[in-house]
Design a protein around this motif. Structure first.
Motif, mmCIF file in Angstrom:
data_model
loop_
_atom_site.group_PDB
_atom_site.id
_atom_site.type_symbol
_atom_site.label_atom_id
_atom_site.label_comp_id
_atom_site.label_asym_id
_atom_site.label_seq_id
_atom_site.Cartn_x
_atom_site.Cartn_y
_atom_site.Cartn_z
ATOM 1 N N ASP A 143 8.450 12.508 -13.334
ATOM 2 C CA ASP A 143 7.037 12.594 -12.969
ATOM 3 C C ASP A 143 6.716 11.757 -11.735
ATOM 4 O OD1 ASP A 143 7.318 10.167 -14.097
ATOM 5 O OD2 ASP A 143 6.003 10.527 -15.818
ATOM 6 N N ASN A 144 7.746 11.468 -10.911
ATOM 7 C CA ASN A 144 7.438 10.696 -9.708
ATOM 8 C C ASN A 144 7.805 11.389 -8.399
ATOM 9 O OD1 ASN A 144 7.182 7.279 -10.601
ATOM 10 N ND2 ASN A 144 5.975 8.326 -9.029
ATOM 11 N N ILE A 145 7.956 12.733 -8.474
ATOM 12 C CA ILE A 145 8.226 13.437 -7.210
ATOM 13 C C ILE A 145 7.188 14.531 -6.932
ATOM 14 C CG2 ILE A 145 10.720 12.964 -7.354
ATOM 15 C CD1 ILE A 145 11.029 16.065 -7.865
ATOM 16 N N ASN A 146 6.165 14.647 -7.749
ATOM 17 C CA ASN A 146 5.196 15.743 -7.572
ATOM 18 C C ASN A 146 5.907 17.092 -7.545
ATOM 19 O OD1 ASN A 146 2.453 14.574 -7.283
ATOM 20 N ND2 ASN A 146 3.387 13.486 -5.553
ATOM 21 N N GLU A 156 7.366 7.356 4.053
ATOM 22 C CA GLU A 156 7.938 6.151 3.449
ATOM 23 C C GLU A 156 7.013 5.577 2.372
ATOM 24 O OE1 GLU A 156 11.257 4.466 4.478
ATOM 25 O OE2 GLU A 156 11.020 6.624 4.321
ATOM 26 N N GLN A 157 5.712 5.787 2.553
ATOM 27 C CA GLN A 157 4.745 5.325 1.545
ATOM 28 C C GLN A 157 4.661 6.280 0.360
ATOM 29 O OE1 GLN A 157 1.394 4.853 4.421
ATOM 30 N NE2 GLN A 157 0.883 3.039 3.213
ATOM 31 N N GLY A 158 5.392 7.381 0.426
ATOM 32 C CA GLY A 158 5.457 8.280 -0.732
ATOM 33 C C GLY A 158 4.587 9.517 -0.664
ATOM 34 N N LEU A 159 4.164 9.918 0.545
ATOM 35 C CA LEU A 159 3.257 11.061 0.657
ATOM 36 C C LEU A 159 4.062 12.364 0.702
ATOM 37 C CD1 LEU A 159 0.303 11.692 0.683
ATOM 38 C CD2 LEU A 159 0.235 11.293 3.135
ATOM 39 N N ALA A 160 4.533 12.789 -0.483
ATOM 40 C CA ALA A 160 5.428 13.942 -0.545
ATOM 41 C C ALA A 160 5.345 14.635 -1.899
ATOM 42 C CB ALA A 160 6.866 13.499 -0.293
ATOM 43 N N ALA A 161 5.665 15.932 -1.871
ATOM 44 C CA ALA A 161 5.796 16.732 -3.087
ATOM 45 C C ALA A 161 7.043 17.591 -2.920
ATOM 46 C CB ALA A 161 4.562 17.613 -3.283
ATOM 47 N N VAL A 162 7.537 18.146 -4.036
ATOM 48 C CA VAL A 162 8.731 18.982 -3.971
ATOM 49 C C VAL A 162 8.442 20.306 -4.661
ATOM 50 C CG1 VAL A 162 11.171 19.145 -4.547
ATOM 51 C CG2 VAL A 162 10.178 16.907 -4.042
ATOM 52 N N PHE A 163 8.657 21.394 -3.928
ATOM 53 C CA PHE A 163 8.469 22.725 -4.509
ATOM 54 C C PHE A 163 9.816 23.257 -4.974
ATOM 55 C CE2 PHE A 163 4.717 23.107 -1.376
ATOM 56 C CZ PHE A 163 3.904 22.399 -2.255
ATOM 57 N N ILE A 164 9.838 23.643 -6.239
ATOM 58 C CA ILE A 164 11.061 24.158 -6.839
ATOM 59 C C ILE A 164 10.853 25.654 -6.975
ATOM 60 C CG2 ILE A 164 12.438 24.088 -8.975
ATOM 61 C CD1 ILE A 164 11.040 20.982 -8.697
ATOM 62 N N GLU A 165 11.377 26.378 -5.984
ATOM 63 C CA GLU A 165 11.026 27.789 -5.831
ATOM 64 C C GLU A 165 12.096 28.669 -6.469
ATOM 65 O OE1 GLU A 165 9.681 28.600 -1.885
ATOM 66 O OE2 GLU A 165 10.237 30.704 -1.961
ATOM 67 N N ALA A 166 11.685 29.437 -7.471
ATOM 68 C CA ALA A 166 12.569 30.395 -8.155
ATOM 69 C C ALA A 166 13.944 29.799 -8.457
ATOM 70 C CB ALA A 166 12.702 31.665 -7.311
ATOM 71 N N GLN A 212 0.834 -1.196 0.000
ATOM 72 C CA GLN A 212 0.000 0.000 0.000
ATOM 73 C C GLN A 212 0.875 1.254 0.000
ATOM 74 O OE1 GLN A 212 -2.811 1.889 3.097
ATOM 75 N NE2 GLN A 212 -4.094 0.580 1.848
ATOM 76 N N TYR A 213 0.592 2.145 -0.957
ATOM 77 C CA TYR A 213 1.330 3.400 -1.078
ATOM 78 C C TYR A 213 0.418 4.576 -0.763
ATOM 79 C CZ TYR A 213 4.962 0.679 -3.356
ATOM 80 O OH TYR A 213 5.945 -0.236 -3.611
ATOM 81 N N ALA A 214 1.043 5.741 -0.560
ATOM 82 C CA ALA A 214 0.300 6.978 -0.335
ATOM 83 C C ALA A 214 0.558 7.921 -1.502
ATOM 84 C CB ALA A 214 0.742 7.615 0.973
ATOM 85 N N PHE A 215 -0.466 8.637 -1.907
ATOM 86 C CA PHE A 215 -0.390 9.427 -3.134
ATOM 87 C C PHE A 215 -0.853 10.864 -2.936
ATOM 88 C CE2 PHE A 215 -1.229 5.056 -4.016
ATOM 89 C CZ PHE A 215 -0.471 4.731 -5.136
ATOM 90 N N PHE A 216 -0.188 11.781 -3.628
ATOM 91 C CA PHE A 216 -0.752 13.089 -3.948
ATOM 92 C C PHE A 216 -1.147 12.991 -5.420
ATOM 93 C CE2 PHE A 216 2.149 15.534 -0.788
ATOM 94 C CZ PHE A 216 1.111 15.733 0.117
ATOM 95 N N ASN A 217 -2.380 13.224 -5.728
ATOM 96 C CA ASN A 217 -2.820 13.230 -7.130
ATOM 97 C C ASN A 217 -2.355 11.996 -7.904
ATOM 98 O OD1 ASN A 217 -3.747 15.745 -6.401
ATOM 99 N ND2 ASN A 217 -2.117 16.864 -7.454
ATOM 100 N N ASN A 218 -2.488 10.845 -7.313
ATOM 101 C CA ASN A 218 -2.169 9.562 -7.958
ATOM 102 C C ASN A 218 -0.677 9.316 -8.161
ATOM 103 O OD1 ASN A 218 -4.912 9.036 -8.145
ATOM 104 N ND2 ASN A 218 -5.070 9.823 -10.244
ATOM 105 N N VAL A 219 0.151 10.184 -7.612
ATOM 106 C CA VAL A 219 1.595 9.994 -7.746
ATOM 107 C C VAL A 219 2.194 9.762 -6.366
ATOM 108 C CG1 VAL A 219 3.784 11.085 -8.379
ATOM 109 C CG2 VAL A 219 1.765 11.403 -9.830
ATOM 110 N N THR A 220 2.925 8.670 -6.220
ATOM 111 C CA THR A 220 3.607 8.392 -4.961
ATOM 112 C C THR A 220 5.067 8.760 -5.146
ATOM 113 O OG1 THR A 220 4.072 6.670 -3.314
ATOM 114 C CG2 THR A 220 3.946 5.924 -5.586
ATOM 115 N N VAL A 267 8.803 8.864 -5.472
ATOM 116 C CA VAL A 267 9.901 7.911 -5.602
ATOM 117 C C VAL A 267 11.165 8.751 -5.805
ATOM 118 C CG1 VAL A 267 10.855 5.966 -6.900
ATOM 119 C CG2 VAL A 267 8.370 6.232 -6.719
ATOM 120 N N ALA A 268 12.164 8.536 -4.969
ATOM 121 C CA ALA A 268 13.368 9.371 -5.028
ATOM 122 C C ALA A 268 14.018 9.272 -6.405
ATOM 123 C CB ALA A 268 14.346 8.942 -3.945
#
Ligand SMILES: *[C@@H]1O[C@H](CO)[C@@H](O)[C@H](O)[C@H]1NC(C)=O
Ligand SMILES: *[C@@H]1O[C@H](CO)[C@@H](O)[C@H](O)[C@H]1NC(C)=O
Ligand SMILES: *[C@@H]1O[C@H](CO)[C@@H](O)[C@H](O)[C@H]1NC(C)=O
Ligand SMILES: *[C@@H]1O[C@H](CO)[C@@H](O)[C@H](O)[C@H]1NC(C)=O
Ligand SMILES: *[C@@H]1O[C@H](CO)[C@@H](O)[C@H](O)[C@H]1NC(C)=O
Ligand SMILES: *[C@@H]1O[C@H](CO)[C@@H](O)[C@H](O)[C@H]1NC(C)=O
Ligand SMILES: *[C@@H]1O[C@H](CO)[C@@H](O)[C@H](O)[C@H]1NC(C)=O
Ligand SMILES: [Cu+2]
Length: 617
Positions: free
Chosen positions: A404-407, A506-516, A369-377, A379-380
């Protein structure tokens, strides 16, 4: 304010002049930046934190718990972290610190492995070297490699404020946490396996109060105490109250708030609350400082798990430990949405860029079982995202190069960003943003499992937008509820946004903001230590998420999330299929031992039975 009459004004002038000179001299002392040098080597230490049995914890230089770090605003920290493990990578994150890139070269000191740095390899040393930004209050540091801080690699970090608006006599720092029986990597491996198809979170064996149980705080009479409470745990939120003493909330996540009386506190992992407590006039009794697990977060509650733990406020050691105290209801904890910052900051009343994140938990084709933001879990990637951004030139503003796997979300400098988190999962999640505090502009209540989620509807918000919204770096979204957060993108950097229940990360519930990122390229030059660390781990220091620096849009070799479950292959079906395999494997033993042959189990019970079964084999 001083002088209303002419006579006073005359006297005031010389007083003011003197005061000015004194202040100038003083501030030259206060402003003189102190450099705090730390030299820490990680390693396993055998201790017995809760008195229940020995356990290997992660110490620094052979000692556990890790030391509290005390600094002043504007100081510099040079922390050498040497990986003393034989076969684990490590890293350190300074939770809540902005790592303000206006101060130069600090994004690379933020800590999360494969986001802003390469993991530190066994034997390697990384230098965390940064100026403590213009922040004060209660923070903490912890490993940001897998679920590593679960085994105690965490400590308090206090930034003292020479201009504190608070009046108190003494201060105390209390870091609470949860404690697991087995080493974190074994717990994580089982949790993220097909033997745990319902994603039931591992149950801790205890909760700790400043690294132990049955703790005692010594109080003197007629004093005001500032108590800094940090939840440095991995999983459960905790409630707090003090028998027959009033608590006044004065700071939350490093932000002073207008003093607010509270009878019960709720602190999720990652969060901090500072309270003032006035002590009694006499020493006639010792009192309970209760901590209570949020058991709604547990999929099962083992019979021997102690949900409530009693600590003692001791006025007189001769009177012994306090007895357990009780509270009528756990519903009446102070809602952080109602708090108001002491230094008011007006609502950012419009946004330039809205990021909507739907939270889901699902099984993928590997049965995990994975965790998703917008269907994407999450993955480093193959290259830490910061290193991709710094090596990409003008392409750095194109989200495609981050895979397309880091949000990945690219933010423009100065814009007001709105994050909408719609929780479609029936669990509570504390979301944490690196590099910023955000305004909490909407926060819904929760729903029961099985009900329809309350998604945010900006045409029909569930409450008025506060005039001076609460500022935090970690906020809880209720079960099937939502939160809406706003901040201004004035800290160029790569900032992780993730659930602070480390099992969910660990289940992948993360996003990365790329700011300026283009501004970031001007500000950030990678240190020797960063490059050396990558080299030691054979990790490329440039290129897109897949390590490609010729064709920036080729994602060949990019680590991806597993394929979905086959159509029509439901979790129940999977569990049933799995169960028959297990029964096949362990045959009669399992049937006799657990009655698996006869009993119809629901999903959660099934997961727990399987867990017990496998742990005992
Ligand atoms: C840190 O400690 C180790 C082991 O004691 C020592 O070898 C090393 O030189 C120290 N480094 C610094 C920068 O003090
Ligand atoms: C706390 O008290 C319990 C129950 O008396 C005991 O089993 C445990 O060992 C104590 N904890 C510590 C750290 O001594
Ligand atoms: C830490 O960074 C500061 C500012 O860039 C620099 O002056 C200092 O030499 C660095 N410390 C070490 C030990 O490299
Ligand atoms: C909590 O633990 C830390 C680390 O051992 C220690 O420095 C601190 O004094 C403890 N706090 C209290 C109130 O005892
Ligand atoms: C809830 O807490 C508030 C603030 O401390 C208090 O005024 C109120 O009486 C409490 N309500 C209940 C039902 O305990
Ligand atoms: C734990 O604390 C709650 C709140 O005070 C109380 O209702 C409950 O009975 C306690 N449980 C135990 C086992 O003492
Ligand atoms: C996620 O996937 C589901 C099913 O394929 C789809 O209905 C939904 O729109 C997707 N959500 C997002 C935010 O892309
Ligand atoms: Cu979570």
């Amino acid at each position: 304010m001083f002088a209303r009459t002419r006579r006073d004004t005359y006297g005031l002038r010389s007083v003011l002049r003197l005061a000015f000179v004194v202040l100038a001299v003083l501030s030259s002392f206060v402003k003189a930046e102190t450099t705090h040098v730390f030299n820490f080597t990680t390693g396993w230490v055998t201790v017995n934190p809760d008195g229940v049995g020995e356990k290997q914890m992660i110490g620094f230089n052979g000692h556990w718990p890790l030391p509290d770090i005390h600094v002043n605003k504007g100081d510099r920290i040079e922390l050498y972290l040497t990986n003393g493990f034989e076969d684990l990578t490590t890293s350190l994150h300074f939770h809540g610190l902005f790592m303000d890139t206006n101060l130069g070269n600090s994004n690379q000191m933020d800590g999360p492995e494969m986001v802003t740095q390469c993991p530190i390899q066994p034997g390697g040393t990384f230098l965390y070297n940064f100026t403590v930004p213009d922040q004060v209050g209660t923070y903490w540091y912890h490993s940001h490699s897998g679920a590593q801080y679960t085994d105690g690699m965490r400590g308090a970090l206090i930034i003292h404020d020479p201009d504190t608006p608070l009046d108190y006599d003494e201060e105390m720092t209390i870091l609470v946490s949860d404690l697991y029986d087995k080493p974190y990597y074994e717990v994580a491996d089982f949790f993220l396996s097909r033997y745990n198809p319902t994603g039931a979170e591992p149950i801790p064996r205890n909760i700790l109060f400043n690294h132990t149980t049955n703790n005692t705080l010594h109080f003197d009479t007629d004093k005001t105490y500032l108590i800094r409470l940090i939840n440095g745990g991995t999983f459960v939120s905790q409630y707090f109250f003090i028998e027959d003493h009033e608590m006044t909330i004065v700071e939350v996540d490093g932000n002073y708030v207008q003093p607010t009386k509270a009878e019960l506190l709720y602190i999720a992992t990652g969060q901090r609350i500072n309270i003032l407590v006035k002590s009694k006039h006499t020493r006639s009794k010792n009192f309970a400082f209760m901590q209570i697990m949020d058991d709604t977060m547990l999929d099962v509650i083992p019979a021997d798990l102690q949900l409530n733990r009693t600590n003692t406020i001791s006025y007189d050691p001769k009177l012994g430990d306090a007895k357990q105290a009780y509270i009528d209801s756990l519903d009446n904890f102070t809602n952080d949405f109602d708090l108001v910052p002491y230094f008011k900051r007006e609502l950012l009343d419009t946004y330039d860029y809205q990021i909507k994140l739907d939270v889901e938990m699902e099984n993928l084709g590997d049965g995990v079982q994975y965790a998703f933001f917008n269907n994407v879990t999450y993955v480093a990637p193959k290259v830490p995202t910061l290193l991709t951004a710094l090596s990409a030139g003008k392409l750095a503003t194109n989200p495609a190069i981050y895979g397309d796997n880091i949000n990945a979300f690219v933010l423009e400098y100065g814009e007001v960003v709105e994050i909408v988190v719609n929780n479609h999962d029936p669990g509570r999640h504390p979301f944490h943003l690196h590099g910023h505090v955000f305004q909490v502009v909407q926060k819904s209540g929760g729903r029961e499992d099985g009900e329809v989620p309350i998604d945010y509807d900006e045409k029909k918000p569930i409450s008025a937008y506060p005039e001076y919204p609460m500022l935090r770096d970690t906020v809880v979204v209720e079960s099937l509820g939502h939160v809406v957060l706003r901040f201004q993108a004035t800290n160029p950097g790569i900032w992780f946004f993730h659930c602070h229940v480390d099992w969910h990360l660990e289940q992948g519930l993360a996003a990365v903001f790329i700011e300026a990122p283009l501004l970031l390229q001007e500000r950030e030059t990678l240190s020797e230590s960063v490059l050396k660390t990558c080299k030691a781990g054979n990790i490329p220091t440039e290129g897109n998420a897949a390590g490609n620096n010729k064709d920036w849009f080729s994602m060949e070799g990019l680590p991806k999330q597993p394929a979905p479950l086959p159509e029509g292959f439901t979790l129940k079906g999977y569990a049933a299929f799995f169960l028959s395999t297990v029964v096949g494997l362990w045959g009669l033993y399992t049937i006799v031992q657990y009655g698996l042959g006869e009993v119809v189990l629901d999903d959660q019970e099934l997961a727990v039975r399987l867990k017990t079964l496998l742990e005992n084999n």
